[in-house]
Design a protein around this motif. Sequence first.
Motif, PDB file in Angstrom:
ATOM      1  N   ARG A  83     -74.928 -34.836  -3.600  1.00 40.84           N
ATOM      2  CA  ARG A  83     -74.843 -33.417  -3.223  1.00 40.84           C
ATOM      3  C   ARG A  83     -76.024 -32.645  -3.795  1.00 40.84           C
ATOM      4  O   ARG A  83     -75.860 -31.585  -4.376  1.00 40.84           O
ATOM      5  CB  ARG A  83     -73.520 -32.827  -3.712  1.00 40.84           C
ATOM      6  CG  ARG A  83     -72.336 -33.364  -2.926  1.00 40.84           C
ATOM      7  CD  ARG A  83     -71.013 -32.831  -3.424  1.00 40.84           C
ATOM      8  NE  ARG A  83     -69.909 -33.295  -2.603  1.00 40.84           N
ATOM      9  CZ  ARG A  83     -69.383 -34.497  -2.675  1.00 40.84           C
ATOM     10  NH1 ARG A  83     -69.855 -35.384  -3.513  1.00 40.84           N
ATOM     11  NH2 ARG A  83     -68.384 -34.826  -1.879  1.00 40.84           N
TER      12      ARG A  83
ATOM     13  N   LEU B 135     -67.698 -34.820  13.939  1.00 41.74           N
ATOM     14  CA  LEU B 135     -67.602 -34.098  12.668  1.00 41.74           C
ATOM     15  C   LEU B 135     -66.527 -34.706  11.765  1.00 41.74           C
ATOM     16  O   LEU B 135     -66.750 -34.969  10.598  1.00 41.74           O
ATOM     17  CB  LEU B 135     -67.320 -32.609  12.914  1.00 41.74           C
ATOM     18  CG  LEU B 135     -67.146 -31.781  11.631  1.00 41.74           C
ATOM     19  CD1 LEU B 135     -68.416 -31.779  10.783  1.00 41.74           C
ATOM     20  CD2 LEU B 135     -66.741 -30.338  11.949  1.00 41.74           C
ATOM     21  N   ARG B 136     -65.333 -34.950  12.358  1.00 41.72           N
ATOM     22  CA  ARG B 136     -64.254 -35.543  11.552  1.00 41.72           C
ATOM     23  C   ARG B 136     -64.657 -36.929  11.043  1.00 41.72           C
ATOM     24  O   ARG B 136     -64.256 -37.353   9.965  1.00 41.72           O
ATOM     25  CB  ARG B 136     -62.959 -35.652  12.367  1.00 41.72           C
ATOM     26  CG  ARG B 136     -62.311 -34.323  12.694  1.00 41.72           C
ATOM     27  CD  ARG B 136     -61.647 -33.670  11.491  1.00 41.72           C
ATOM     28  NE  ARG B 136     -61.081 -32.369  11.843  1.00 41.72           N
ATOM     29  CZ  ARG B 136     -60.724 -31.440  10.965  1.00 41.72           C
ATOM     30  NH1 ARG B 136     -60.862 -31.652   9.668  1.00 41.72           N
ATOM     31  NH2 ARG B 136     -60.224 -30.306  11.360  1.00 41.72           N
TER      32      ARG B 136
ATOM     33  N   ILE C  25     -67.122 -36.506   8.082  1.00 40.98           N
ATOM     34  CA  ILE C  25     -66.354 -36.013   6.925  1.00 40.98           C
ATOM     35  C   ILE C  25     -65.603 -37.178   6.273  1.00 40.98           C
ATOM     36  O   ILE C  25     -65.645 -37.374   5.065  1.00 40.98           O
ATOM     37  CB  ILE C  25     -65.362 -34.899   7.350  1.00 40.98           C
ATOM     38  CG1 ILE C  25     -66.122 -33.624   7.742  1.00 40.98           C
ATOM     39  CG2 ILE C  25     -64.373 -34.596   6.223  1.00 40.98           C
ATOM     40  CD1 ILE C  25     -65.241 -32.528   8.348  1.00 40.98           C
ATOM     41  N   LEU C  26     -64.936 -37.965   7.128  1.00 36.42           N
ATOM     42  CA  LEU C  26     -64.147 -39.085   6.607  1.00 36.42           C
ATOM     43  C   LEU C  26     -65.040 -40.107   5.918  1.00 36.42           C
ATOM     44  O   LEU C  26     -64.712 -40.610   4.832  1.00 36.42           O
ATOM     45  CB  LEU C  26     -63.335 -39.727   7.743  1.00 36.42           C
ATOM     46  CG  LEU C  26     -62.391 -40.862   7.356  1.00 36.42           C
ATOM     47  CD1 LEU C  26     -61.404 -40.447   6.267  1.00 36.42           C
ATOM     48  CD2 LEU C  26     -61.629 -41.373   8.586  1.00 36.42           C
TER      49      LEU C  26
ATOM     50  N   ALA D  92     -67.921 -39.555   4.466  1.00 38.46           N
ATOM     51  CA  ALA D  92     -68.410 -38.987   3.203  1.00 38.46           C
ATOM     52  C   ALA D  92     -67.315 -39.034   2.144  1.00 38.46           C
ATOM     53  O   ALA D  92     -67.559 -39.323   0.967  1.00 38.46           O
ATOM     54  CB  ALA D  92     -68.869 -37.547   3.416  1.00 38.46           C
ATOM     55  N   LYS D  93     -66.085 -38.775   2.574  1.00 41.56           N
ATOM     56  CA  LYS D  93     -64.959 -38.763   1.652  1.00 41.56           C
ATOM     57  C   LYS D  93     -64.730 -40.169   1.099  1.00 41.56           C
ATOM     58  O   LYS D  93     -64.568 -40.362  -0.112  1.00 41.56           O
ATOM     59  CB  LYS D  93     -63.723 -38.266   2.422  1.00 41.56           C
ATOM     60  CG  LYS D  93     -62.589 -37.764   1.560  1.00 41.56           C
ATOM     61  CD  LYS D  93     -61.574 -38.807   1.299  1.00 41.56           C
ATOM     62  CE  LYS D  93     -60.348 -38.237   0.600  1.00 41.56           C
ATOM     63  NZ  LYS D  93     -59.495 -39.290   0.076  1.00 41.56           N
TER      64      LYS D  93
ATOM     65  N   PHE E  39     -63.419 -30.997  -2.236  1.00 43.62           N
ATOM     66  CA  PHE E  39     -63.778 -31.292  -0.847  1.00 43.62           C
ATOM     67  C   PHE E  39     -62.709 -32.178  -0.185  1.00 43.62           C
ATOM     68  O   PHE E  39     -62.261 -31.916   0.940  1.00 43.62           O
ATOM     69  CB  PHE E  39     -65.173 -31.941  -0.819  1.00 43.62           C
ATOM     70  CG  PHE E  39     -65.453 -32.922   0.292  1.00 43.62           C
ATOM     71  CD1 PHE E  39     -65.255 -32.588   1.630  1.00 43.62           C
ATOM     72  CD2 PHE E  39     -65.954 -34.182  -0.010  1.00 43.62           C
ATOM     73  CE1 PHE E  39     -65.536 -33.507   2.642  1.00 43.62           C
ATOM     74  CE2 PHE E  39     -66.233 -35.107   0.999  1.00 43.62           C
ATOM     75  CZ  PHE E  39     -66.017 -34.763   2.328  1.00 43.62           C
ATOM     76  N   HIS E  40     -62.258 -33.219  -0.898  1.00 41.12           N
ATOM     77  CA  HIS E  40     -61.272 -34.143  -0.327  1.00 41.12           C
ATOM     78  C   HIS E  40     -59.986 -33.405   0.046  1.00 41.12           C
ATOM     79  O   HIS E  40     -59.406 -33.590   1.102  1.00 41.12           O
ATOM     80  CB  HIS E  40     -60.939 -35.243  -1.336  1.00 41.12           C
ATOM     81  CG  HIS E  40     -62.143 -36.052  -1.718  1.00 41.12           C
ATOM     82  ND1 HIS E  40     -62.080 -37.076  -2.628  1.00 41.12           N
ATOM     83  CD2 HIS E  40     -63.432 -35.988  -1.300  1.00 41.12           C
ATOM     84  CE1 HIS E  40     -63.292 -37.603  -2.762  1.00 41.12           C
ATOM     85  NE2 HIS E  40     -64.129 -36.953  -1.970  1.00 41.12           N
TER      86      HIS E  40
ATOM     87  N   GLN F 139     -60.609 -30.787   3.026  1.00 39.13           N
ATOM     88  CA  GLN F 139     -60.797 -31.359   4.357  1.00 39.13           C
ATOM     89  C   GLN F 139     -59.451 -31.887   4.892  1.00 39.13           C
ATOM     90  O   GLN F 139     -59.178 -31.813   6.083  1.00 39.13           O
ATOM     91  CB  GLN F 139     -61.901 -32.426   4.396  1.00 39.13           C
ATOM     92  CG  GLN F 139     -61.673 -33.702   3.557  1.00 39.13           C
ATOM     93  CD  GLN F 139     -60.800 -34.733   4.245  1.00 39.13           C
ATOM     94  OE1 GLN F 139     -60.827 -34.850   5.470  1.00 39.13           O
ATOM     95  NE2 GLN F 139     -60.017 -35.469   3.466  1.00 39.13           N
TER      96      GLN F 139
ATOM     97  N   ASP G 270     -57.383 -28.837   5.945  1.00 41.66           N
ATOM     98  CA  ASP G 270     -58.025 -28.320   7.159  1.00 41.66           C
ATOM     99  C   ASP G 270     -57.620 -29.146   8.380  1.00 41.66           C
ATOM    100  O   ASP G 270     -57.347 -28.611   9.460  1.00 41.66           O
ATOM    101  CB  ASP G 270     -59.551 -28.364   6.966  1.00 41.66           C
ATOM    102  CG  ASP G 270     -60.321 -27.805   8.152  1.00 41.66           C
ATOM    103  OD1 ASP G 270     -60.280 -26.575   8.338  1.00 41.66           O
ATOM    104  OD2 ASP G 270     -60.946 -28.594   8.889  1.00 41.66           O
TER     105      ASP G 270
END
Lengths: 99, 318
Positions: free
Chosen positions: A51, B72-73, B76-77, B79-80, B169-170, B173, B176
């Motif tokens: 990050r 996008l999802r 995100i997944l 990165a998580k 963040f986890h 998301q 969300d």
Amino acid sequence: METNQKKDSQWKVWEVFVQSKTGASFTHCGSVHAPDKEMATQYARDLYTRRSEGRSIWVLPAEDIVATQPTEAASLFDPADDKIYRHPQFYKFPKGIHM
Amino acid sequence: METLEKKSVAEDPILEEAFMTRLLNGEKIEPKEWMPENYRKQLTRMMSQHAHSEVIGMQPEANWITRAPSLLRKVILLAKIQDEGGHGLYLYGSTETLGTDRSELIEQLHEGKAKYSSVFNYPTLNWADIGAIGWLVDGAAIVNQTMLAKTSYGPYSRAMLRICKEEGFHNRQGYDLMIAMMRGTKEQQEMAQDAMNRWWWPALMMFGPHDKNSSNTIELMKYRIKLESNDDLRQQFIDRTIPQAEIIGLTIPDPNLKFNKETGHYETSDINWDEFFNVIRGKGPCNKQRMHNHIQAHEEGKWVREAAEAYASKHKQL
Ligand SMILES: [Fe+2]
Ligand SMILES: [Fe+2]
């Protein structure tokens, strides 16, 4: 399934130091396992700066780091305790003088 | 530096007393400093279990990467999940400072001598499970990890601080994703509720047995490795999560749930502890699969580790 017939190689440990912004000190942030310095830097990048936490990274083999022992703390650091004249606050001046 | 050779110092009551005084003063213990063998043992057990959980926890979520409903999802997944792998590595690194190296810790996992969180032995059956995991499982983890950031062992505390920063963040998301599902079609709302029904209880179990049945907790708290008990942490999670569920129209799967105005806390039915201990004993829906995948990935990666090592030593000679 058979595991670990031969001792598994996890590579050696490197300590990671990251500089967060220009002018800042490099700060220790953890370690990585890697076979050589190129991969150690790559892993450190992936692990500690996902990050934009860094702008520069140092890695060095943990085995090459020389550290003092906690038991030596008194002999190393106590001699500084009675040298209060090394601090600017030791010197008091008459009122009205601004340094 | 945070590496050390294992010290075999015989237990010494004077050293132990000085150690306990340091703990009471809120001091952090660093790797090379004297510590009771039991402190080292409890920490190694708990931290390696934590590291294994991060890594095994990548599997239930990875199940949905190829079927994420949008790009996008999907990123995100990804990165998580990458973060969770990172958490595992921070924690293995910190555990190694206690004198056990990573290959040995992984060996213990593969031989069934080390545990990981039982919550990751449940399957991810629909896309809303990804939301429920981020919101509930990571949400429970945050409560626990915020407490662990204050733990008495320096390297563990520092790893936890780093992890806590990423957990926000986890958690968000996930919530969300649940909001998006609840704003969707009736079928999507049902998927979200179904995920809620299946993940609520396993999330509450993540805090471990009741205090009165947890022998480890007493010792962990004595050593200030843990600063709050299982039941207290679980209650914090319950109190903060229920309003989040209600506001988006999700029902908590507990007919006895009520808010106690006097205490200011929610009261729930008791947890099904038979289920909890069954899953811990290896009889959960996915235990076998999780271990099988981990061992397989480890073995299949062996030649890569050896090749990189060979390459490195060849280049040193040149
Ligand atoms: Fe994590
Ligand atoms: Fe997480």
